[in-house]
Write a protein that holds these residues in place. Structure first.
Motif, PDB file in Angstrom:
ATOM      1  N   HIS A  86       1.841   6.590  10.741  1.00  0.00           N
ATOM      2  CA  HIS A  86       0.540   7.249  10.842  1.00  0.00           C
ATOM      3  C   HIS A  86       0.552   8.447  11.770  1.00  0.00           C
ATOM      4  N   GLN A  87       1.443   8.456  12.773  1.00  0.00           N
ATOM      5  CA  GLN A  87       1.538   9.685  13.579  1.00  0.00           C
ATOM      6  C   GLN A  87       1.942  10.848  12.685  1.00  0.00           C
ATOM      7  N   SER A  88       2.946  10.623  11.822  1.00  0.00           N
ATOM      8  CA  SER A  88       3.367  11.710  10.942  1.00  0.00           C
ATOM      9  C   SER A  88       2.320  11.959   9.852  1.00  0.00           C
ATOM     10  N   ALA A  89       1.634  10.891   9.423  1.00  0.00           N
ATOM     11  CA  ALA A  89       0.634  11.066   8.367  1.00  0.00           C
ATOM     12  C   ALA A  89      -0.524  11.948   8.838  1.00  0.00           C
ATOM     13  N   THR A 115      -3.486   7.446  -3.627  1.00  0.00           N
ATOM     14  CA  THR A 115      -2.749   8.708  -3.636  1.00  0.00           C
ATOM     15  C   THR A 115      -3.018   9.513  -2.369  1.00  0.00           C
ATOM     16  N   SER A 116      -3.843   8.967  -1.484  1.00  0.00           N
ATOM     17  CA  SER A 116      -4.305   9.752  -0.348  1.00  0.00           C
ATOM     18  C   SER A 116      -3.520   9.464   0.926  1.00  0.00           C
ATOM     19  N   VAL A 117      -3.148  10.533   1.617  1.00  0.00           N
ATOM     20  CA  VAL A 117      -2.532  10.373   2.934  1.00  0.00           C
ATOM     21  C   VAL A 117      -3.537   9.726   3.886  1.00  0.00           C
ATOM     22  N   MET A 118      -4.816  10.028   3.668  1.00  0.00           N
ATOM     23  CA  MET A 118      -5.862   9.468   4.512  1.00  0.00           C
ATOM     24  C   MET A 118      -5.938   7.951   4.357  1.00  0.00           C
ATOM     25  N   PHE A 119      -5.651   7.465   3.150  1.00  0.00           N
ATOM     26  CA  PHE A 119      -5.620   6.022   2.901  1.00  0.00           C
ATOM     27  C   PHE A 119      -4.559   5.370   3.783  1.00  0.00           C
ATOM     28  N   LEU A 120      -3.423   6.030   3.852  1.00  0.00           N
ATOM     29  CA  LEU A 120      -2.324   5.554   4.697  1.00  0.00           C
ATOM     30  C   LEU A 120      -2.756   5.535   6.163  1.00  0.00           C
ATOM     31  N   VAL A 121      -3.378   6.636   6.592  1.00  0.00           N
ATOM     32  CA  VAL A 121      -3.827   6.721   7.984  1.00  0.00           C
ATOM     33  C   VAL A 121      -4.822   5.603   8.276  1.00  0.00           C
ATOM     34  N   GLY A 122      -5.779   5.423   7.380  1.00  0.00           N
ATOM     35  CA  GLY A 122      -6.820   4.419   7.588  1.00  0.00           C
ATOM     36  C   GLY A 122      -6.236   3.019   7.742  1.00  0.00           C
ATOM     37  N   TRP A 123      -5.403   2.641   6.788  1.00  0.00           N
ATOM     38  CA  TRP A 123      -4.779   1.316   6.829  1.00  0.00           C
ATOM     39  C   TRP A 123      -3.940   1.132   8.084  1.00  0.00           C
ATOM     40  N   HIS A 124      -3.136   2.137   8.375  1.00  0.00           N
ATOM     41  CA  HIS A 124      -2.179   1.965   9.465  1.00  0.00           C
ATOM     42  C   HIS A 124      -2.855   1.959  10.825  1.00  0.00           C
ATOM     43  N   VAL A 125      -3.897   2.774  10.978  1.00  0.00           N
ATOM     44  CA  VAL A 125      -4.606   2.744  12.254  1.00  0.00           C
ATOM     45  C   VAL A 125      -5.280   1.384  12.429  1.00  0.00           C
ATOM     46  N   ALA A 166       0.843  -1.196   0.000  1.00  0.00           N
ATOM     47  CA  ALA A 166       0.000   0.000   0.000  1.00  0.00           C
ATOM     48  C   ALA A 166       0.873   1.238   0.000  1.00  0.00           C
ATOM     49  N   GLY A 167       1.888   1.231   0.848  1.00  0.00           N
ATOM     50  CA  GLY A 167       2.772   2.381   0.948  1.00  0.00           C
ATOM     51  C   GLY A 167       3.538   2.598  -0.342  1.00  0.00           C
ATOM     52  N   ALA A 168       4.063   1.513  -0.910  1.00  0.00           N
ATOM     53  CA  ALA A 168       4.868   1.641  -2.109  1.00  0.00           C
ATOM     54  C   ALA A 168       4.020   2.134  -3.272  1.00  0.00           C
ATOM     55  N   CYS A 170      -8.761  11.789  -1.578  1.00  0.00           N
ATOM     56  CA  CYS A 170      -9.818  10.818  -1.286  1.00  0.00           C
ATOM     57  C   CYS A 170      -9.263   9.420  -1.062  1.00  0.00           C
ATOM     58  N   LEU A 171      -9.571   8.836   0.101  1.00  0.00           N
ATOM     59  CA  LEU A 171      -9.009   7.530   0.435  1.00  0.00           C
ATOM     60  C   LEU A 171      -9.740   6.369  -0.216  1.00  0.00           C
ATOM     61  N   VAL A 172     -10.879   6.662  -0.854  1.00  0.00           N
ATOM     62  CA  VAL A 172     -11.564   5.596  -1.574  1.00  0.00           C
ATOM     63  C   VAL A 172     -11.667   5.915  -3.067  1.00  0.00           C
TER      64      VAL A 172
END
Lengths: 315, 408
Positions: B202-205, B146-156, A18-20, A124-126
């Motif tokens: 996620h803290q930094s995100a 592409t979303s920082v929020m996606f990262l936050v969501g997954w990581h939390v 996901a990160g990559a 947008c995360l989705v």
């Protein structure tokens, strides 16, 4: 507990991927190049008289509450307050009085700018937003979870939300009448109804040429600035005006960098953390463990002698 | 259920483990305490509001608007909640990875705080999301990579799982599920490493979310360094929460702390204080680097500039010096004072970024609806009650009598 070690590692892998993926595709579909095919709009603020027929037509075209007759839109008292687009008005016209007495006020129609590289889409995360090959930025309600990060991110503050809807709240914004313009000869409702032809619909490249020729042919009438040509990396909706845009309620601090670039640096650091951190941390662990083993061995040796045992570090 | 050596009936187990060996009636009577009465009143107000929120919508219960899409539930419940729950990964990595075994007694309470902290962050988030039932969508349905929020969501989500696994040994000791306990203890190191990575990101995100809002966040708080600022301050906040909590825990749960040597605990708290002091000093420096990088010196003498100075001197440098002083004079009391100031300061920072200075250019500003405040208080209360329920039953503040200390 049904998670086993393999699942756990798979999960870890998923997070890494996901990160990559984020880093490699930090700029989704759009590129820096302005598509020649993108459609756009040019609003000439020197022509608009504030009849607000565009607001009326917009409601009709978008299936919004449409119970007021068009004559009601002649009511000029709405200009007393500055308005913004909301869930029932995808576009609004505000009036800015001139500082010079006797001079006509400027009427400013605002709505979604349809950025080249939309901040909403990158936020947008989705992936509910997409930049269409035709130019409009569209929103897909069917996947939206309602985090409203798009509204936080939009440089122009345009998306609105149906806060009053408990079970299916959604983001609402201008679609550049995507359905209508997809049909042969179709035009956005606002451009079609505008009696003064203050709004022009067409290929974005043609509109830019039109805007330039307007400014060049009447330099006294227009200021030398096409708002949207470069703002936030460029937008499909553009404006020409007779006054500085800062005086007309436009944000002039949005810069010319596409907004997705703002988080690109952070997102590209993500794979770095994912690869370097485990190595460093496991290294620290191995080091600690080794030191403990040495200390343990020393203790055993020292059991017969008088050496004291080593203690842990206190931070 | 409880497969204890000597087989006992479920009824006996429930009575012993859930009601402290009392009958249900006696247990209920023992619950009537001033704290519980206050908590009950809060719940009586909060739960109906929750009902209104989920049946009438956000407009009925919040002051959110199109210009203020994020309010108290994001600014406090999520941003402050996540920062204050950072103690779990800080302590776990100190003990399990860096071998600072002295801090071991604080690991379980820190991880429990972390787990419950994150859990109730998600609860708060569910109040805020327009369609909370779609919470798993970023994991299952549609991926906005592409979303920082996606990262936050997954990581939390992943970190919540990791913290649950990290806390499992305490649950399994309580239930005497020995095989499972062995198994989860075995993955501790992996879980800790994974937890540190997820927390870093996620803290930094959470800070990086605001990178998309230049001009909306006040320039003194907006910086390309905001991810680093959020991460560093979260470490300080997490450590301070552990200190602050140990004060409460060891006062309130005296019967549960076992035969800890008080001098040992003091020594550990002073050590944590020293660490927090160094982290805060780093954070203080970073705040100024961010200011210099943005070249916003001219803004310091504005209204917001003075407010920024209050935050940076009063709630970063001051607790940093208090910690340093406390370590120097070996005062645990002062360490605790410093921890409270730090916790308040980091909360102030998160609220400054997300609410207080957000849309500083506008005249019509957001202020939370009383129902938003009531929901936040309710969530915190339920969090405290859950923490107490667990601490009173499971081996959190002291080791379980039946289990030896196992070092990794």
């Amino acid at each position: 507990m049904t998670v086993n070690r393999r699942d756990f590692l798979k999960l870890a892998g998923a997070a890494g991927i996901a990160g990559a993926a984020q880093a490699s595709s930090a700029r989704a579909a759009p590129t820096n190049r302005v598509s020649d095919d993108w459609m756009g709009m040019l609003t000439d603020l020197t022509l608009c008289e504030g009849c607000r027929k565009c607001e009326w037509a917009c409601r009709g075209a978008n299936g919004l509450t449409h119970d007021q007759p068009i004559d009601d839109y002649d009511d000029k008292s709405v200009f007393e307050q500055r308005r913004r687009p909301d869930a029932e008005n995808f576009t609004v016209v505000n009036r800015f009085a001139s500082e010079r007495p006797g001079e006509n006020p400027t009427n400013v129609k605002i709505q979604c700018m349809h950025c080249f590289e939309p901040a909403c889409a990158s936020a947008c995360l989705v992936a509910a937003f997409r930049k269409t090959p035709e130019g409009p930025v569209l929103y897909d309600e069917s996947v939206c979870i309602g985090c409203r990060y798009c509204m936080m991110a939009c440089p122009f503050g345009m998306p609105a939300y149906t806060y009053d809807d408990p079970f299916s709240p959604a983001v609402k914004k201008c679609t550049m009448c995507f359905e209508r313009i997809s049909k042969e000869g179709g035009m956005p409702a606002c451009a079609e109804i505008c009696p003064l032809e203050a709004i022009t619909f067409g290929k974005r490249s043609d509109l830019l040429a039109l805007a330039r020729s307007k400014i060049e042919s009447e330099p006294d009438k227009y200021i030398d600035h096409i708002y949207g040509e470069k703002e936030a990396g460029g937008t499909c909706w553009m404006y020409v005006a007779g006054k500085p845009f800062g005086d007309l309620g436009f944000r002039t601090d949005v810069g010319t960098t596409p907004y997705p670039e703002l988080t690109k640096g952070f997102l590209s650091a993500v794979p770095l953390v994912l690869t370097v951190w485990p190595a460093l941390l496991m290294g620290a662990y191995a080091f600690t463990k080794h030191r403990e083993q040495l200390a343990h061995a020393e203790d055993e040796q020292a059991a017969n002698s008088t050496t004291t045992s080593e203690e842990g570090i206190h931070g | 259920m409880a497969n204890h050596a000597e087989a006992i009936s479920l009824k006996q187990w429930v009575r012993r483990e859930l009601f402290f060996g009392q009958s249900f009636g006696v247990y209920l009577k023992s619950l009537i305490t001033p704290f519980n009465i206050v908590a009950a009143v809060i719940l009586c107000v909060g739960l109906p509001i929750a009902f209104i929120r989920f049946t009438q919508g956000l407009e009925a219960t919040t002051n959110l608007s199109n210009d203020a899409p994020w309010g108290l539930w994001i600014g406090f419940d999520v941003l402050c909640g996540v920062a204050l729950a950072a103690g779990g990964f800080v302590l776990a990595s100190a003990v399990h990875l860096f071998g600072l075994k002295d801090y071991r007694p604080l690991v379980r309470p820190a991880i429990l705080t972390g787990f419950l902290g994150y859990f109730f962050v998600v609860v708060g988030l569910c109040f805020d999301l327009g369609r909370p039932w779609r919470l798993p969508y970023p994991m299952l349905v549609s991926y906005g990579v592409t979303s920082v929020m996606f990262l936050v969501g997954w990581h939390v989500a992943l970190y919540l799982t990791v913290q649950f696994l990290e806390f499992c040994p305490a649950v399994f000791e309580w239930l005497h599920w020995n095989k499972l306990r062995k198994w989860v203890a075995w993955i501790t190191i992996g879980a800790t490493v994974f937890g540190v990575i997820l927390s870093t990101l996620h803290q930094s995100a959470l800070g990086a979310l605001f990178l998309l809002a230049p001009g909306k966040v006040h320039p003194l708080w907006y910086s390309p360094y905001i991810p680093v600022l959020f991460f560093t301050s979260a470490v300080a906040a997490g450590m301070s929460m552990v200190i602050f909590e140990s004060m409460l825990s060891h006062r309130i749960f005296k019967s549960r702390t076992g035969d800890h040597d008080p001098a040992q605990l003091d020594r550990v708290l002073l050590g944590l204080g020293k660490g927090a002091s160094i982290v805060l000093l780093t954070y203080f420096g970073l705040k100024w680097i961010a200011l210099a990088h943005g070249q916003h010196w001219n803004l310091l003498l504005t209204k917001y500039g003075l407010w920024w100075l209050v935050e940076v001197f009063g709630f970063v440098l001051l607790p940093c010096l208090l910690y340093a002083r406390a370590v120097r004079i070996q005062s645990v009391t002062l360490v605790r004072v410093a921890s409270v100031v730090t916790v308040l300061g980091i909360c102030l920072n998160r609220l400054n970024v997300s609410l207080i200075t957000f849309r500083w250019d506008q005249s019509n500003r957001y202020f939370p609806h009383w129902m938003e405040i009531a929901v936040t208080i309710t969530i915190v209360t339920v969090g405290l009650l859950t923490f107490r329920w667990i601490v009173n039953r499971m081996p959190v503040l002291s080791d379980h009598a039946d289990y030896q200390i196992e070092d990794h």
